[in-house]
Motif scaffolding. Structure first.
Motif, PDB file in Angstrom:
ATOM      1  N   THR A  71      10.633 -24.406   6.496  1.00  0.00           N
ATOM      2  CA  THR A  71      10.760 -24.753   5.079  1.00  0.00           C
ATOM      3  C   THR A  71      10.706 -23.479   4.255  1.00  0.00           C
ATOM      4  N   HIS A  72      11.709 -23.294   3.395  1.00  0.00           N
ATOM      5  CA  HIS A  72      11.804 -22.064   2.606  1.00  0.00           C
ATOM      6  C   HIS A  72      12.304 -22.392   1.194  1.00  0.00           C
ATOM      7  N   VAL A  73      11.735 -21.704   0.221  1.00  0.00           N
ATOM      8  CA  VAL A  73      12.224 -21.775  -1.160  1.00  0.00           C
ATOM      9  C   VAL A  73      12.530 -20.343  -1.584  1.00  0.00           C
ATOM     10  N   VAL A  74      13.809 -20.075  -1.844  1.00  0.00           N
ATOM     11  CA  VAL A  74      14.249 -18.708  -2.112  1.00  0.00           C
ATOM     12  C   VAL A  74      14.920 -18.639  -3.484  1.00  0.00           C
ATOM     13  N   PRO A  75      14.396 -17.804  -4.411  1.00  0.00           N
ATOM     14  CA  PRO A  75      15.103 -17.621  -5.696  1.00  0.00           C
ATOM     15  C   PRO A  75      16.476 -16.992  -5.460  1.00  0.00           C
ATOM     16  N   THR A  76      17.493 -17.522  -6.124  1.00  0.00           N
ATOM     17  CA  THR A  76      18.855 -16.992  -5.985  1.00  0.00           C
ATOM     18  C   THR A  76      19.412 -16.484  -7.304  1.00  0.00           C
ATOM     19  N   GLY A  77      18.605 -16.494  -8.336  1.00  0.00           N
ATOM     20  CA  GLY A  77      19.038 -16.049  -9.654  1.00  0.00           C
ATOM     21  C   GLY A  77      18.050 -16.535 -10.680  1.00  0.00           C
ATOM     22  N   ILE A  78      18.309 -16.271 -11.949  1.00  0.00           N
ATOM     23  CA  ILE A  78      17.429 -16.722 -13.020  1.00  0.00           C
ATOM     24  C   ILE A  78      17.506 -18.242 -13.112  1.00  0.00           C
ATOM     25  N   GLY A  79      16.405 -18.900 -12.805  1.00  0.00           N
ATOM     26  CA  GLY A  79      16.357 -20.352 -12.873  1.00  0.00           C
ATOM     27  C   GLY A  79      17.018 -21.064 -11.714  1.00  0.00           C
ATOM     28  N   SER A  80      17.423 -20.342 -10.695  1.00  0.00           N
ATOM     29  CA  SER A  80      18.119 -20.949  -9.559  1.00  0.00           C
ATOM     30  C   SER A  80      17.341 -20.705  -8.268  1.00  0.00           C
ATOM     31  N   VAL A  81      17.340 -21.709  -7.391  1.00  0.00           N
ATOM     32  CA  VAL A  81      16.657 -21.566  -6.112  1.00  0.00           C
ATOM     33  C   VAL A  81      17.495 -22.209  -5.016  1.00  0.00           C
ATOM     34  N   ALA A  82      17.269 -21.758  -3.803  1.00  0.00           N
ATOM     35  CA  ALA A  82      17.802 -22.405  -2.606  1.00  0.00           C
ATOM     36  C   ALA A  82      16.615 -22.923  -1.813  1.00  0.00           C
ATOM     37  N   VAL A  83      16.657 -24.207  -1.473  1.00  0.00           N
ATOM     38  CA  VAL A  83      15.588 -24.841  -0.706  1.00  0.00           C
ATOM     39  C   VAL A  83      16.155 -25.195   0.660  1.00  0.00           C
ATOM     40  N   LEU A  84      15.487 -24.751   1.717  1.00  0.00           N
ATOM     41  CA  LEU A  84      15.896 -25.060   3.075  1.00  0.00           C
ATOM     42  C   LEU A  84      14.730 -25.731   3.786  1.00  0.00           C
ATOM     43  N   ALA A  85      14.968 -26.951   4.269  1.00  0.00           N
ATOM     44  CA  ALA A  85      13.931 -27.687   4.987  1.00  0.00           C
ATOM     45  C   ALA A  85      14.519 -28.216   6.285  1.00  0.00           C
ATOM     46  N   GLY A  86      13.741 -28.127   7.358  1.00  0.00           N
ATOM     47  CA  GLY A  86      14.246 -28.546   8.651  1.00  0.00           C
ATOM     48  C   GLY A  86      14.470 -30.034   8.767  1.00  0.00           C
ATOM     49  N   SER A  87      13.754 -30.852   7.988  1.00  0.00           N
ATOM     50  CA  SER A  87      13.863 -32.303   8.076  1.00  0.00           C
ATOM     51  C   SER A  87      13.505 -32.920   6.732  1.00  0.00           C
ATOM     52  N   VAL A  88      13.769 -34.213   6.616  1.00  0.00           N
ATOM     53  CA  VAL A  88      13.379 -34.936   5.409  1.00  0.00           C
ATOM     54  C   VAL A  88      11.865 -34.948   5.263  1.00  0.00           C
ATOM     55  N   ASP A  89      11.136 -35.085   6.376  1.00  0.00           N
ATOM     56  CA  ASP A  89       9.671 -35.027   6.317  1.00  0.00           C
ATOM     57  C   ASP A  89       9.201 -33.713   5.710  1.00  0.00           C
ATOM     58  N   ARG A  90       9.839 -32.615   6.071  1.00  0.00           N
ATOM     59  CA  ARG A  90       9.456 -31.315   5.526  1.00  0.00           C
ATOM     60  C   ARG A  90       9.777 -31.226   4.039  1.00  0.00           C
ATOM     61  N   LEU A  91      10.853 -31.853   3.626  1.00  0.00           N
ATOM     62  CA  LEU A  91      11.189 -31.857   2.212  1.00  0.00           C
ATOM     63  C   LEU A  91      10.180 -32.686   1.417  1.00  0.00           C
ATOM     64  N   ARG A  92       9.767 -33.810   1.965  1.00  0.00           N
ATOM     65  CA  ARG A  92       8.735 -34.616   1.301  1.00  0.00           C
ATOM     66  C   ARG A  92       7.422 -33.844   1.209  1.00  0.00           C
ATOM     67  N   HIS A  93       7.086 -33.148   2.271  1.00  0.00           N
ATOM     68  CA  HIS A  93       5.843 -32.375   2.279  1.00  0.00           C
ATOM     69  C   HIS A  93       5.896 -31.254   1.242  1.00  0.00           C
ATOM     70  N   LEU A  94       7.066 -30.655   1.081  1.00  0.00           N
ATOM     71  CA  LEU A  94       7.225 -29.574   0.112  1.00  0.00           C
ATOM     72  C   LEU A  94       6.913 -30.042  -1.300  1.00  0.00           C
ATOM     73  N   VAL A  95       7.273 -31.272  -1.623  1.00  0.00           N
ATOM     74  CA  VAL A  95       7.098 -31.774  -2.989  1.00  0.00           C
ATOM     75  C   VAL A  95       5.635 -31.793  -3.397  1.00  0.00           C
ATOM     76  N   THR A  96       4.719 -31.805  -2.446  1.00  0.00           N
ATOM     77  CA  THR A  96       3.296 -31.798  -2.779  1.00  0.00           C
ATOM     78  C   THR A  96       2.726 -30.391  -2.925  1.00  0.00           C
ATOM     79  N   ALA A  97       3.561 -29.357  -2.746  1.00  0.00           N
ATOM     80  CA  ALA A  97       3.086 -27.974  -2.860  1.00  0.00           C
ATOM     81  C   ALA A  97       3.082 -27.533  -4.322  1.00  0.00           C
ATOM     82  N   PRO A  98       2.016 -26.882  -4.792  1.00  0.00           N
ATOM     83  CA  PRO A  98       1.972 -26.407  -6.186  1.00  0.00           C
ATOM     84  C   PRO A  98       3.136 -25.496  -6.559  1.00  0.00           C
ATOM     85  N   SER A  99       3.746 -24.826  -5.583  1.00  0.00           N
ATOM     86  CA  SER A  99       4.859 -23.933  -5.898  1.00  0.00           C
ATOM     87  C   SER A  99       6.057 -24.688  -6.482  1.00  0.00           C
ATOM     88  N   THR A 100       6.115 -26.000  -6.279  1.00  0.00           N
ATOM     89  CA  THR A 100       7.248 -26.773  -6.803  1.00  0.00           C
ATOM     90  C   THR A 100       7.072 -27.139  -8.274  1.00  0.00           C
TER      91      THR A 100
END
Length: 592
Positions: A31-60
């Motif tokens: 699972t990775h969150v990478v800034p790609t520009g001002i106000g833009s990000v690329a989110v890469l998650a290995g599975s839907v479970d990982r994406l759901r888990h990411l939503v509970t992270a304060p970084s989001t």
């Protein structure tokens, strides 16, 4: 595998944890969150479970104006399905790209007019990949978390998460329930109907901690039948001191995936220095369906668990009979979700402010029948359900209720609505008439000659909550063959997963959802398949929960759909004389 605890404790599972091919791919992606520009990000998650888990992270909680969200390993919920991005303020463009074969990488691109929390953006993207519908309720509080993001917050519909004192409104208060860090109550508490202290594992109200878990993230979805086999993996749960930061979000996605194939988790030693973290871990593990056994449970930890869950986790495990282990798993996960799932436990914990919201959504049980001799037994089975908010709509199709039946209705201790329709009306129309008389937010269909355990309705409501599917039910896996006097267990597809069909006598759907797809088709037969077809054509998903608590009966007198007795004797795994001797089926007490 580990899960984060408080600053003083963490936990680890040791043993032969299974790893599927899809999970190996997911772990490689991570699972990775990478800034790609001002106000833009690329989110890469290995599975839907990982994406759901990411939503509970304060970084989001950061804001973005565009995002590209990629899931490395995605599988379509059903053949031919296509998803839609969920509701999102300020949306000006989006694109969903799904793999042609229904498996592989899936990409959701989102562009916004104004900066929006990444948490909300990812939540909307999840709707295109694994949509969920909240439980229908006639009333509900607007939820806001201030300066905290506890893992038990639901993703959809989004709970508002703010920094500092939330802004108010002139015409109606902006928030009904405000969750704050312990000791972080607002300066003007009178602006809110209720405030509560949110901890990583739940709420602190009136000097008591309530353990809460978001069951849409931590649940038995995908649990395999092999988890109940005699050779299923058994693992050990160990706690150890740690300097880890406070988390409480539940098992990480890798652990969650492994637990789907684990039979038993045993915890021989329980620390007492952080009972809330330990109890929270127990609840989270129990919700996955893995059977948890804690032979020595300290009272300080046990007091934080619901009474039924506390009793179950301290009961020795009978691992010699697969069905016994499955019965234990189902009872344990049911107790954990019912007493600690956010959808049910949060309204109960804040009931002093909103007493009318404590109870779960009302369910209407539809019983449409021509056979008066079957009515008393069917009514007893429905009235015996443990679900508290349940009414019965008894629709007599082409027959009139005799006076003894009318006189007996008050004795069932459930609200009963009696409806009579002429024989010239089709079965589908009769179901429509019964539904029109129903008052529940959810409706479920009972057949007059099948067998139902007392927890059956609760099972469907819980499945509806954690799966978010439009239509839920059970498979016709346990079948009583009247001509032979035996019950067989047959393969009827994977349980705890998205499905193409479910047993008609177990269907549950939100009344509004049912009406939105057009309701029951006015046909004389195959009414259940008609509804399934309508749900699919409307883009809804169908979820099959575990099969316990329901026995489908094949009568010697025949059925509208009759593939022959041999059809129900293929791919059998077990059989019993008469009905299975388990309390789950409402037949006998579970053997000890």
């Amino acid at each position: 595998m580990t899960g984060a605890g408080t600053a003083g404790i963490t936990w680890r599972l040791t043993g032969a944890l299974p790893v599927s091919r899809s999970e190996r791919i997911s772990r490689a992606v991570g699972t990775h969150v990478v800034p790609t520009g001002i106000g833009s990000v690329a989110v890469l998650a290995g599975s839907v479970d990982r994406l759901r888990h990411l939503v509970t992270a304060p970084s989001t909680l950061r804001t973005v104006t565009s995002a590209v969200i990629t899931v490395g390993w995605w599988r379509s919920p059903r053949h031919g399905w296509s998803g839609r991005v969920g509701w999102l303020d300020h949306l000006v463009g989006h694109r969903v790209t799904l793999p042609r074969g229904g498996r592989g990488p899936a990409v959701v691109r989102v562009t916004l007019r104004r900066p929006t929390q990444l948490r909300l953006v990812v939540g909307a993207a999840l709707e295109a990949l694994s949509p969920t519908r909240p439980l229908p309720r006639p009333a509900g509080a607007r939820l806001t978390a201030r300066d905290t993001l506890p893992g038990f917050l639901p993703i959809r519909p989004p709970a508002t998460v703010v920094t500092g004192d939330p802004a108010g409104q002139d015409d109606v208060r902006a928030h009904d329930l405000l969750l704050c860090p312990p000791g972080g109550a607002p300066d003007q508490p009178d602006r809110y109907a209720a405030t509560a202290g949110a901890t990583p594992y739940g709420l602190r109200t009136a000097g008591r901690t309530t353990i809460l878990v978001d069951a849409q993230r931590v649940n038995p979805r995908g649990r395999t039948a092999g988890a109940y086999a005699p050779d299923a993996p058994r693992v050990r749960l160990d706690f150890r001191p740690s300097g880890a930061a406070v988390d409480g979000r539940g098992p990480d996605p890798a652990t969650l995936a492994a637990l789907r194939g684990v039979g038993v988790v045993e915890c021989p030693r329980v620390p007492v220095n952080d009972p809330v973290a330990v109890a929270g871990t127990f609840v989270q593990l129990a919700m996955t369906g893995a059977v948890l056994y804690v032979p020595h449970l300290p009272p300080t930890v046990g007091d934080l668990l619901g009474a039924e869950l506390r009793r179950l986790v301290t009961t020795a495990v009978d691992g010699t009979e697969p069905l016994a282990l499955e019965v234990r798993s189902v009872a344990q996960r049911r107790a954990a979700m019912r007493d600690h799932g956010t959808a049910f436990a949060l309204p109960a914990a804040t009931g002093a402010a909103f007493p009318g919201l404590r109870r779960p959504p009302a369910v209407s049980a539809l019983l449409v029948t021509r056979r008066l001799d079957m009515v008393p037994g069917a009514l007893r089975a429905i009235a015996a359900q443990t679900y508290p908010e349940l009414e019965i709509v008894l629709c007599l199709h082409g027959v009139e209720a005799p006076e003894p039946l009318r006189a007996s209705l008050p004795g069932y201790d459930r609200p009963i609505e009696l409806v009579e329709v002429p024989a010239t009306v089709s079965f589908g129309e009769a179901l429509g008439v019964a539904t029109a008389r129903a008052r529940g937010s959810l409706v479920t269909k009972f057949d007059d000659d099948d067998t139902y355990g007392a927890e059956h309705v609760w099972d469907l409501v819980l499945a509806r909550q954690f799966s978010g599917a439009a239509l839920v039910g059970k498979g016709a896996e346990f079948v009583f063959l009247e001509s032979k006097g035996i019950t067989v267990r047959r393969s009827a597809g994977a349980a705890e997963s998205d499905a193409q069909v479910i047993a008609g006598g177990t269907m549950m759907m939100g009344r509004g959802d049912l009406e939105e797809v057009g309701g029951w088709r006015p046909v004389p037969g195959s009414v259940d398949l008609g509804l399934i077809d309508r749900v699919k054509r409307h883009g809804g998903l169908i979820f099959r929960t575990h099969p316990l608590g329901y026995v489908y009966h094949r009568r010697a007198t025949g059925h509208t759909w009759d593939p022959g007795a041999a059809y129900f004797q293929k791919n059998l795994s077990a059989s019993w004389p008469a009905l299975p001797p388990y309390e789950e089926f409402g037949t006998l007490l579970t053997p000890s």
